[in-house]
Design an enzyme around this catalytic site. Structure first.
Site, PDB file in Angstrom:
ATOM      1  N   SER A 193     -11.826  30.476 -22.227  1.00 48.56           N
ATOM      2  CA  SER A 193     -12.841  31.242 -23.211  1.00 48.56           C
ATOM      3  C   SER A 193     -12.711  31.004 -24.478  1.00 48.56           C
ATOM      4  CB  SER A 193     -12.852  32.827 -22.511  1.00 48.56           C
ATOM      5  OG  SER A 193     -13.607  33.544 -23.334  1.00 48.56           O
ATOM      6  N   THR A 194     -12.171  31.857 -25.291  1.00 44.10           N
ATOM      7  CA  THR A 194     -11.825  32.032 -26.910  1.00 44.10           C
ATOM      8  C   THR A 194     -10.751  30.920 -27.142  1.00 44.10           C
ATOM      9  OG1 THR A 194     -12.280  34.361 -27.023  1.00 44.10           O
ATOM     10  CG2 THR A 194     -11.204  33.168 -28.595  1.00 44.10           C
ATOM     11  N   HIS A 233     -16.721  30.030 -21.147  1.00 47.13           N
ATOM     12  CA  HIS A 233     -17.671  31.209 -21.393  1.00 47.13           C
ATOM     13  C   HIS A 233     -18.260  30.827 -22.725  1.00 47.13           C
ATOM     14  CE1 HIS A 233     -14.562  34.179 -19.582  1.00 47.13           C
ATOM     15  NE2 HIS A 233     -15.430  33.714 -18.704  1.00 47.13           N
ATOM     16  N   MET A 273      -9.826  35.455 -23.928  1.00 43.71           N
ATOM     17  CA  MET A 273      -9.521  37.170 -23.941  1.00 43.71           C
ATOM     18  C   MET A 273     -10.006  37.484 -22.489  1.00 43.71           C
ATOM     19  SD  MET A 273      -8.813  39.424 -25.844  1.00 43.71           S
ATOM     20  CE  MET A 273      -9.120  38.911 -27.438  1.00 43.71           C
ATOM     21  N   ASP A 297     -10.870  37.419 -16.755  1.00 40.72           N
ATOM     22  CA  ASP A 297     -11.669  36.396 -15.753  1.00 40.72           C
ATOM     23  C   ASP A 297     -11.089  35.210 -15.505  1.00 40.72           C
ATOM     24  OD1 ASP A 297     -13.966  35.844 -14.481  1.00 40.72           O
ATOM     25  OD2 ASP A 297     -14.620  34.530 -16.099  1.00 40.72           O
TER      26      ASP A 297
END
Length: 364
Positions: A184-185, A210, A303, A306
């Protein structure tokens, strides 16, 4: 998060600056220290007080946001949230910003700022708070490991479907290998590091990053121009094969299935899982069910949690699992949660993950 977050807003529209400041000032943990109409003015304000987070537009006079971002990342890496319109051009520019070191982005509408104020305020505040916890990094291009360098499904994924065993196809066993990656991030940069280091012939890869719709196709196309392997946004029914990486489309889930001895992907609509669509857990759980010990699962910077439970399912099914280590993560959230669940066999720095992927492919 107890400490105050100091925010600088940089946007050439006075109305947008006012709206963003109004949204952020509602949260007691956030203080807008300044707003600037362009990066030149922003640099002057940063000399007086350096922000914890910068909310940055990309199309501005005197200096564009990408140039300003690169300057910040080279001189004093600071979390940057891009605030851009979700157009094809805007998405491409935002992808350039993420590649240059921005940690997140929010969508700014061309019209209807009042609606933005009421509908997207929570997203903006959450993005700023998450950015404040990140440690932005400027990654260099990885060296290649070689000597030289949409038709979507009409089916819909339900929450119950996430845990439903995927169809195994005609054969009960297969020796084909697959690598599943969730991030993600900070993942846009991290994926570039590992995928550009892979040789042309390597394990088939399935990826959830994401990212909203429109962004994933541009992201995949950009990586495809940089990598020896083929990288593309996944289409329903695409075969997972050596030398190919499939990235889940933004706004849809992706699952691994099998047709005979071959792996394929399903691209499905459905509700968000862990607040995300695509969700890493959806992908990882399907890989556990379909590939088992023939899989390698990798959870990287991001973050939240997930993918943690899905990676544990992969681990319990006999798959090898890797977590990106804290020092090399922009946000050590998703890997930390997977470690807590004892889902990770080994934690590795980002620059060693590609070598493990190659080793996984080469071992018998």
């Amino acid at each position: 998060m107890a400490h105050e977050i100091k925010v600088l807003i940089v946007d050439d529209s006075a109305v947008v600056r006012q709206v963003l400041a109004a949204i952020l000032s509602k949260d007691p943990q956030i203080r807008v220290i300044a707003a600037a109409a362009d990066p030149i003015l922003a640099q002057e304000k940063m000399l007086a007080e350096w922000p914890d987070v910068i909310v940055l537009d990309v199309e501005m006079p005197r200096m564009d946001g990408i140039t300003f971002l690169k300057k910040i990342m080279a001189e004093r890496p600071t979390p940057v949230v891009i605030c851009s319109t979700l157009t094809e051009k805007g998405a491409e520019t935002t992808m350039q910003a993420l590649a240059a070191g921005a940690v997140s982005y929010v969508t700014k509408p061309k019209l209807g700022l009042k609606d933005f104020l009421s509908e997207s305020s929570a997203e903006l505040i959450r993005s700023v708070k998450q950015a404040a916890q990140s440690r932005p990094k400027q990654f260099g291009r990885a060296v290649s490991a070689t000597t030289s360098p949409s038709a979507l499904a009409s089916a819909t994924l339900t929450v119950a479907h996430v845990d439903k065993p995927a169809p195994l196809g005609a054969l009960a066993r297969t020796t084909d290998k697959v690598i599943a990656i969730g991030t993600s991030t900070g993942g846009t940069q991290a994926l570039e590091v590992i995928l550009t280091a892979l040789p042309r012939v390597s394990v088939g890869i399935v990826i959830v990053q994401h990212m909203p719709e429109k962004f994933t196709a541009l992201f995949a196309n950009r990586l495809n121009t940089l990598c020896e392997i083929e990288v593309r946004e996944a289409r329903h029914g695409d075969r997972v094969m050596p030398g190919r990486a499939l990235i889940a489309p933004g706004g849809l889930h992706m699952r691994l299935t099998r047709s005979g001895a071959y792996y394929q992907v399903e691209v499905l609509d459905g509700p968000p899982v862990n607040r995300h669509k695509p969700s890493v857990d959806v992908l990882f759980k399907s890989v556990a069910q379909v590939a088992g010990r023939n899989a390698l699962g990798i959870i990287m910077t991001g973050m939240g949690d997930d993918g943690a439970r899905g990676l544990r399912d992969m681990h319990d099914a006999g798959a090898n699992t890797i977590g990106q280590d804290e020092a090399s993560c922009v946000v050590y959230g998703m890997p930390r949660e997977a470690v807590k669940l004892e889902a990770v066999d080994v934690e590795l720095p980002l620059d060693r993950i590609a070598a493990e992927m190659i080793r996984f492919y080469q071992k018998g």
